[in-house]
Scaffold this motif. Sequence first.
Motif, mmCIF file in Angstrom:
data_model
loop_
_atom_site.group_PDB
_atom_site.id
_atom_site.type_symbol
_atom_site.label_atom_id
_atom_site.label_comp_id
_atom_site.label_asym_id
_atom_site.label_seq_id
_atom_site.Cartn_x
_atom_site.Cartn_y
_atom_site.Cartn_z
ATOM 1 N N LYS A 85 -24.415 -3.914 -42.703
ATOM 2 C CA LYS A 85 -24.308 -3.010 -43.843
ATOM 3 C C LYS A 85 -24.899 -3.610 -45.118
ATOM 4 O O LYS A 85 -25.568 -2.918 -45.899
ATOM 5 N N VAL A 86 -24.669 -4.902 -45.360
ATOM 6 C CA VAL A 86 -25.016 -5.473 -46.662
ATOM 7 C C VAL A 86 -26.277 -6.333 -46.667
ATOM 8 O O VAL A 86 -26.988 -6.380 -47.672
ATOM 9 N N LEU A 87 -26.580 -7.021 -45.565
ATOM 10 C CA LEU A 87 -27.653 -8.008 -45.615
ATOM 11 C C LEU A 87 -29.056 -7.416 -45.775
ATOM 12 O O LEU A 87 -29.858 -7.968 -46.541
ATOM 13 N N PRO A 88 -29.421 -6.332 -45.058
ATOM 14 C CA PRO A 88 -30.798 -5.835 -45.228
ATOM 15 C C PRO A 88 -31.145 -5.513 -46.676
ATOM 16 O O PRO A 88 -32.191 -5.946 -47.178
ATOM 17 N N LEU A 89 -30.279 -4.790 -47.365
ATOM 18 C CA LEU A 89 -30.559 -4.430 -48.747
ATOM 19 C C LEU A 89 -30.502 -5.653 -49.658
ATOM 20 O O LEU A 89 -31.262 -5.760 -50.637
ATOM 21 N N TYR A 90 -29.608 -6.574 -49.355
ATOM 22 C CA TYR A 90 -29.502 -7.822 -50.112
ATOM 23 C C TYR A 90 -30.824 -8.584 -50.064
ATOM 24 O O TYR A 90 -31.311 -9.085 -51.090
ATOM 25 N N TYR A 91 -31.434 -8.666 -48.887
ATOM 26 C CA TYR A 91 -32.689 -9.389 -48.751
ATOM 27 C C TYR A 91 -33.860 -8.606 -49.350
ATOM 28 O O TYR A 91 -34.771 -9.196 -49.949
ATOM 29 N N VAL A 92 -33.861 -7.302 -49.198
ATOM 30 C CA VAL A 92 -34.926 -6.493 -49.787
ATOM 31 C C VAL A 92 -34.906 -6.628 -51.308
ATOM 32 O O VAL A 92 -35.950 -6.825 -51.947
ATOM 33 N N ALA A 93 -33.708 -6.532 -51.900
ATOM 34 C CA ALA A 93 -33.590 -6.659 -53.350
ATOM 35 C C ALA A 93 -33.976 -8.066 -53.807
ATOM 36 O O ALA A 93 -34.625 -8.245 -54.847
ATOM 37 N N VAL A 351 -29.755 3.211 -44.881
ATOM 38 C CA VAL A 351 -29.278 4.073 -43.801
ATOM 39 C C VAL A 351 -30.056 3.868 -42.502
ATOM 40 O O VAL A 351 -29.456 3.670 -41.434
ATOM 41 N N PRO A 352 -31.397 3.886 -42.516
ATOM 42 C CA PRO A 352 -32.120 3.692 -41.243
ATOM 43 C C PRO A 352 -31.858 2.331 -40.611
ATOM 44 O O PRO A 352 -31.684 2.241 -39.387
ATOM 45 N N ILE A 353 -31.841 1.280 -41.409
ATOM 46 C CA ILE A 353 -31.628 -0.048 -40.846
ATOM 47 C C ILE A 353 -30.222 -0.185 -40.279
ATOM 48 O O ILE A 353 -30.013 -0.737 -39.190
ATOM 49 N N VAL A 354 -29.235 0.330 -41.013
ATOM 50 C CA VAL A 354 -27.861 0.259 -40.534
ATOM 51 C C VAL A 354 -27.718 1.009 -39.211
ATOM 52 O O VAL A 354 -27.112 0.508 -38.254
ATOM 53 N N ARG A 355 -28.287 2.199 -39.132
ATOM 54 C CA ARG A 355 -28.194 2.972 -37.888
ATOM 55 C C ARG A 355 -28.864 2.247 -36.726
ATOM 56 O O ARG A 355 -28.312 2.157 -35.626
ATOM 57 N N ARG A 356 -30.050 1.697 -36.978
ATOM 58 C CA ARG A 356 -30.800 1.050 -35.904
ATOM 59 C C ARG A 356 -30.102 -0.219 -35.424
ATOM 60 O O ARG A 356 -29.935 -0.436 -34.226
ATOM 61 N N LEU A 357 -29.668 -1.061 -36.368
ATOM 62 C CA LEU A 357 -29.047 -2.322 -35.980
ATOM 63 C C LEU A 357 -27.662 -2.116 -35.374
ATOM 64 O O LEU A 357 -27.269 -2.835 -34.458
ATOM 65 N N ARG A 358 -26.930 -1.137 -35.873
ATOM 66 C CA ARG A 358 -25.616 -0.865 -35.283
ATOM 67 C C ARG A 358 -25.770 -0.313 -33.870
ATOM 68 O O ARG A 358 -24.983 -0.630 -32.976
ATOM 69 N N ALA A 359 -26.785 0.534 -33.668
ATOM 70 C CA ALA A 359 -27.014 1.058 -32.319
ATOM 71 C C ALA A 359 -27.396 -0.071 -31.368
ATOM 72 O O ALA A 359 -26.919 -0.137 -30.231
ATOM 73 N N ALA A 360 -28.243 -0.988 -31.834
ATOM 74 C CA ALA A 360 -28.627 -2.128 -31.008
ATOM 75 C C ALA A 360 -27.424 -3.002 -30.722
ATOM 76 O O ALA A 360 -27.247 -3.506 -29.607
#
Length: 370
Positions: A85-93, A351-360
Motif C-alpha cells: 500500500k505505501v512503498l510504491p508511492l513512497y518510492y515514486v515521490a 491503485v494499479p500497483i496495489v491491485r497488481r501486487l496484492r493479486a500476485a
Amino acid sequence: MGRPRLDSLTGLRFLAALAVFVCHFSSPVFPTFADQRTGAAFNAAAGQLGGLGVGFFFVLSGFVLTWSARSTDTTGGFYRRRFVKVLPLYYVAGAAATVLMWGAATRWQDLLAYAALVHVWVPDPRVNFSVLAPGWSLAVEAVFYLLFPFVIRRFRGASGRTAWTGLALCLAGAFLVPVLAYTTPAGITELVGAPNTAGFQMWFAYVFPPGRLFDFFAGMFAALLVTSGRFPRMSLPWVLLSFVPCYVVASHTPLLFGWRAPLLISCVLLIVAAAQRDVARRPTFLSSRTMVLLGNVSFAFYLCHYLVLYALNIKVLHGPFDSGAMVAGYLVASLTGSLTLAWLLYRYVEVPIVRRLRAAGATTATHERT
C-alpha cells in the motif's frame, strides 16, 4: 462478519494531511510574505499544524490497524498488504523529489537511507528530512507495521482495566518524551525559527521511532476500548471544539512539547468520536462521498504537496511575495496543483500497483498453502 467501515476516519485523513500542507505553506523554507513580521506571525499561527497532523496519523494508524485486524491474519499477509500500500508511492515521490531538488544538498548516503527507510534512526534532522521531507513519517510507520503483528497478539485479549491503563501510560509517555528531550544540551546547532532547540532534541522528541510508539499504541488501546464497548460515548462537536484551547496551549509552549503533547488527547477523542458515529451508522460530513474521496487520495497528497510547494515557490514564482493577491494565488495554485497531482498518483500509480501486487501476493499465498 467484519466490523463496519469507518468512512469518517477516511475523511479525517484528508483534514490531517491538509493541516500538514498549511504548516509547510507557512514554513520559512518556502518564504511567502515579504514582510518578515507577517511571515513570522503566520508561521507562529500555523506552525503547530504539522505536529498535529503527523501525531493524528500515528494514532489513527494504531486505531485502524487494530480495528481491522483479524485473528486469521498471518504476519506475511499483513506485511504484504501494508507495504504494498505505501512503498510504491513512497518510492515514486522520493524519485520525483530527487530529480526536482537535485543539487539541494542531497547525498547518495541520504538516498540509500531513504530507500531503506532507516533515515529516522540517525540523530540529525538534515538526514531525517532529506530527499523528501514528509517521507520521514513513513519510515516511522514502517516500524509500527513491523511490530504490529506481534503486539496485537498481546493486546487483543487485554481487559478493560489493562486497556485504560495502557492508554493512560501512552498519553503520559507522549508528554514525557519532549520533556526528556529538553534536558539534553541544546548545543550549537539550532533549528531554524526555534531558539535553544538543537537538532538532536528535535530528533529525539519528534522523529525517534520508539518515542512515537506512544502515539501508535494509544490508537491501539483506544480501538480495543471502542470495539469492546468500554469507551464512553463521545460528542463529535465537543471534541472538535476541544482542539481550540489545546492548539492555543500548544502554540504557547516550547516547540517540541507543543508538537507532541497538548493535542494528542484531542486526536484520540476525535478518532473515537468519529468511529462511534460510523458504528452507529450516523452519517457526518466526514463520511460524505467527497470527503471519502479526498481521504483516499490523502496519502498521495501528503507525499506530493511538498514537491508542489517547492516547485511553485522556489522554481516558478520565486517567493516571498509583497502582495496579498500573490499570496492568495500561490495558495490556490499550490493546493489545486497538489490535489490534482495527488489524484493522478492515486488513480494511475497507487491503485494499479496495489491491485497488481496484492493479486500476485494472493496467488503466491495460495501456492504456499497448497
